[in-house]
Design an enzyme around this catalytic site. Structure first.
Site, PDB file in Angstrom:
ATOM      1  N   GLU A 196       0.828  -1.221   0.000  1.00 46.86           N
ATOM      2  CA  GLU A 196       0.000   0.000   0.000  1.00 46.86           C
ATOM      3  C   GLU A 196       0.855   1.261   0.000  1.00 46.86           C
ATOM      4  OE1 GLU A 196      -0.606  -2.604   1.963  1.00 46.86           O
ATOM      5  OE2 GLU A 196      -2.700  -3.201   1.687  1.00 46.86           O
ATOM      6  N   MET A 256      23.337  10.048   4.033  1.00 47.60           N
ATOM      7  CA  MET A 256      23.232  11.317   4.771  1.00 47.60           C
ATOM      8  C   MET A 256      23.410  11.088   6.268  1.00 47.60           C
ATOM      9  SD  MET A 256      23.089  14.493   4.153  1.00 47.60           S
ATOM     10  CE  MET A 256      22.192  15.180   2.750  1.00 47.60           C
ATOM     11  N   LYS A 281     -17.866  -1.431   5.458  1.00 42.22           N
ATOM     12  CA  LYS A 281     -18.223  -2.414   4.428  1.00 42.22           C
ATOM     13  C   LYS A 281     -19.728  -2.444   4.155  1.00 42.22           C
ATOM     14  CE  LYS A 281     -17.103  -7.097   2.954  1.00 42.22           C
ATOM     15  NZ  LYS A 281     -16.408  -8.353   3.297  1.00 42.22           N
ATOM     16  N   PHE A 325     -11.846  -8.078  13.191  1.00 46.99           N
ATOM     17  CA  PHE A 325     -10.732  -8.463  12.319  1.00 46.99           C
ATOM     18  C   PHE A 325     -10.421  -7.328  11.339  1.00 46.99           C
ATOM     19  CE2 PHE A 325      -9.242 -10.526   8.329  1.00 46.99           C
ATOM     20  CZ  PHE A 325      -7.997 -10.919   8.801  1.00 46.99           C
ATOM     21  N   GLN A 326      -9.160  -6.949  11.266  1.00 54.21           N
ATOM     22  CA  GLN A 326      -8.690  -5.864  10.403  1.00 54.21           C
ATOM     23  C   GLN A 326      -9.408  -4.546  10.661  1.00 54.21           C
ATOM     24  OE1 GLN A 326      -8.489  -7.379   6.290  1.00 54.21           O
ATOM     25  NE2 GLN A 326      -6.390  -8.020   6.710  1.00 54.21           N
TER      26      GLN A 326
END
Lengths: 171, 577
Positions: free
Chosen positions: B64, B487, B176, B126-127
């Site tokens: 993602e 750096m 959802k 869940f999630q």
């Protein structure tokens, strides 16, 4: 310096979270915050008391509040003629014999006893924060069992004098 | 295309599901590309993409984070909002870095995240993750859709907020159940948005314009500073006209590069921590500084106490909160940079003449240019960037990560055109460059896109090579490889007495074999002799190429303003050895 800032906001979900989150992120110290409905449906009024270190930070504060999508109007009313009120509930230890004495202490503050039990009573007081501070100080002698303050809510007065001598430090 | 739902789903045409509705409004917003990754909570949406044969391309990144950085690259070069989809929970939290990056660099994104169904929100399902809570401080605005009837309005508002005023990311979190429910009817998609608290100021206050004109009339040492605001406002033409009309010396921020032609005689180079001597000295010595669309970031200003101490400061910014945030401003112009420049161009200003100032700055440019030494072996990174600049005529789209290679690109690739430099400025995100190049190439399929990255940052998002191959994107990936976190190593050398704590990579994969495993041709450049012909071959090839270019580990970026110091205290202006 303590500033009283009012904001008119759209009453959308998460608006309080977004605003307090911004204040935290930008390191502003919120002394109190109140939120409630306004004269218009869908709009809420917020009143903040915030301790700000310098004029530049104060400018940032009002600009950052204004920048929020949900914020419609921001006003720093500290230096204008305003009405500011807070409510406190104070639970004080006290047996029946002391009630009359306590009553005489709170009377000049136009506070009232709103609940009484065997060994305690609850006092309700409304007013400017410094008045509430003063009453709390006096009631300490009786033993304060519990205390809650709502934080201030404020309005501009209908009439604004040309030159105002409001002391911003004492709100 | 037909907006009707297929009969076999049993759905009436005038009762679209939330997912159908969402596809319809995306089409109405002219979305042509989506960067995303499916998962449980967005399955109905992905099903609608498929079922409705949605007329946009979905780019399936391999993480993602890749999707959101690709969307940033797309937005940066196209000027259109980048659109991202991810599922709930980990899908959404993987976007956090990219959303923050877009917020601080003002890139327009509309990010859709799935959410568990309304009935189980708050049960640690869940999630499930509190995406609205997580993204509140890192978005211009965010929403959770609580009613299917609000969906079209919210999407409309999100695109409006993301792309207007000071652009930024907007997140829409969709439970959802919303996408599986059916709307009463096809919701009307209103053309207008009603946001009374959001009214960006576009036109400058005439009084402030006059003040700036008056300031120009007495300025003996004027200087223009251009930031990314010039690019967002499409104001590069106006900027060039204004600067040339009055022969004003000009510098830019990192993100402002390309806002003014990098090879123009009035251009002093980038200013700031790794800015040129001429640009930083000009800031320290000017008596009028006109900032068009930069937010006076600390990497530009150095210690603000010493920033432009003798100058009157004029600041043009569409975001009023930027005025006097970091640098106290004398003349504020809250407006779009293009409108400010147009207003200024309407005046005929009689300036007192600053030829001596211009000559002085030209002398600084000539006497104290950027410098580097060629190493005995391996490749000089500065030379490498100069070569790429020459071979591409300063017109390629270049993406970078953050760090040494980024600064070398900023110093040596003299961008001639706007919106060609795609880099992570404010947040300084490693792993940005490769996915950003994917988004840039998709937005501009006919342009040459070069992704210049470090060996450490490359490994943070190297999985996106799969997308480059899959889509046959002709991106040239150039790894400036010093086997170090360059750096970090440089700061340890300069400020931590060479204690190289965890900054040297004692193991790196074989990048050539890695590229080959993705079926991407790759070459190793480890000497200057080989470099020129191999670079030419790579840049001229039709498809993707990866180059592993070895540079000396000890190479540092100079000049440098040490943290806490003022711009005038820069070190490494000249060779000391």
């Amino acid at each position: 310096m303590r500033r009283i800032i009012t904001a008119t906001v759209q009453n959308r979900s998460g608006v309080l979270n977004r605003i307090t989150g911004m204040l935290t992120k930008r390191q502003f110290n919120i002394e109190s915050i109140t939120v409630g409905s306004s004269e218009k449906e869908g709009l809420s009024k917020m009143t903040f008391v915030i301790d700000v270190s310098d004029p530049q930070k104060l400018e940032q504060l009002t600009k950052q509040l204004n920048k929020q999508i949900d914020v419609i109007k921001v006003q720093d009313i500290t230096d204008k003629a305003h009405v500011v009120r807070e409510l406190a509930l104070i639970k004080v230890a006290g047996v029946r014999q002391q009630h009359a004495e306590i009553q005489s202490v709170i009377a000049p503050f136009r506070a009232s006893i709103v609940d009484v039990s065997k060994d305690s009573l609850i006092i309700q007081v409304t007013g400017k924060p410094d008045k509430i501070d003063a009453l709390i100080e006096l009631l300490k002698a009786y033993g304060i069992k519990e205390l809650t303050r709502t934080g201030v809510t404020a309005f501009l007065r209908g009439h604004q004098p040309q030159v105002t001598e409001m002391n911003s430090a004492s709100i | 295309m037909s907006l009707k739902v297929k009969k076999d789903t049993g759905v009436q045409t005038d009762h679209p599901s939330g997912a159908d509705l969402l596809v319809d409004v995306l089409v109405k917003e002219n979305v042509d590309t989506i960067f995303g990754y499916p998962g449980g909570a967005v399955l109905p949406i992905y099903d609608a993409f498929h079922r409705k044969k949605a007329p946009f391309t979905h780019i399936l990144t391999r993480h993602e984070q890749g999707a959101v950085h690709a969307a940033e690259g797309y937005a940066r070069v196209s000027g259109k909002p980048g659109v991202v989809f991810a599922t709930s929970g980990p899908g959404a939290t993987n976007l956090v870095t990219g959303i923050t990056d877009a917020m601080i660099d003002s890139l327009p994104l509309v990010v859709f995240t799935g959410q568990v169904a309304k009935g189980v929100i708050g049960t640690d399902a869940f999630q499930e993750a509190d995406v609205v809570g997580i993204t509140t401080p890192i978005t211009k605005y965010n929403y959770q859709v609580n009613d299917i009837r609000d969906l079209p309005r919210i999407v409309k508002e999100a695109f409006h907020i993301a792309t207007t005023g000071r652009p930024g990311p907007v997140v829409i979190d969709i439970p959802k159940n919303i996408v599986t429910e059916f709307a009463d009817k096809s919701e009307e998609y209103d053309d207008k948005v009603d946001l009374p608290g959001y009214q960006p100021t576009i036109y400058p206050n005439p009084l402030q314009v006059t003040k700036l004109v008056e300031a120009l009339k007495v300025a003996k040492r004027p200087l223009v500073l251009a930031g990314a605001g010039v690019l967002f406002a499409n104001a590069t033409e106006e900027l060039r006209k204004f600067v040339e009309k009055y022969q004003l010396p000009i510098t830019t921020t990192l993100l402002g590069l390309g806002g003014f032609p990098g090879n123009h005689p009035l251009f002093l180079g980038m200013a700031g921590m790794h800015g040129t001597y001429a640009a930083n000295t000009a800031i320290s010595e000017c008596d009028l500084l006109i900032n068009f669309g930069s937010r006076f970031d600390d990497r530009l200003t150095g210690n603000t106490k010493y920033f432009a101490p003798d100058a009157k400061i004029a600041h043009v910014d569409i975001d009023p909160a930027e005025i006097s945030k970091n640098i106290e401003t004398d003349i504020p112009l809250v407006c779009d940079a293009k409108e400010a420049l147009k207003a200024l161009l309407d005046f005929e200003i009689d300036m007192p003449g600053h030829e001596e100032w211009n000559r002085q700055l030209a002398r600084y440019k000539e006497e104290k240019p950027l410098w580097y030494e060629k190493p005995d072996e391996l490749v000089s990174p500065q030379w490498l960037i100069e070569k790429i600049y020459e071979m591409t005529n300063g017109e390629a789209i270049v993406t970078t990560d953050v760090g040494q290679h980024q600064m070398w690109v900023a110093q040596y690739y003299k961008f001639k055109k706007p919106n060609r430099f795609v880099t992570s400025g404010g947040l300084g995100t490693m792993g940005f460059g490769l996915p950003a190049a994917i988004g840039a190439q998709i937005a501009k399929p006919d342009e040459l896109v070069i992704s210049i990255v470090g060996d450490a940052g490359f490994q943070m998002t190297s999985q996106e090579l799969a997308v480059i191959r899959e889509r046959n994107l002709p991106i040239k990936v150039i790894i400036v490889n010093n086997s170090a976190l360059g750096m970090v190593r440089q700061w340890q050398e300069l400020f931590y007495e060479k204690r190289y704590s965890e900054s040297l990579l004692t193991f790196n994969p074989d990048f050539i074999k890695l590229a080959e495993s993705y079926d991407i041709p790759a070459m190793l450049i480890d000497s200057e002799e080989k470099a020129e012909s191999m670079l030419k071959e790579a840049l001229n090839s039709d498809g993707p190429v990866l180059i592993d270019c070895r540079i000396p580990q000890e190479e540092c970026v100079y000049p440098m303003v040490a943290p806490g110091k003022g711009l005038q205290q820069m070190v490494g202006v000249e060779k000391t050895k």
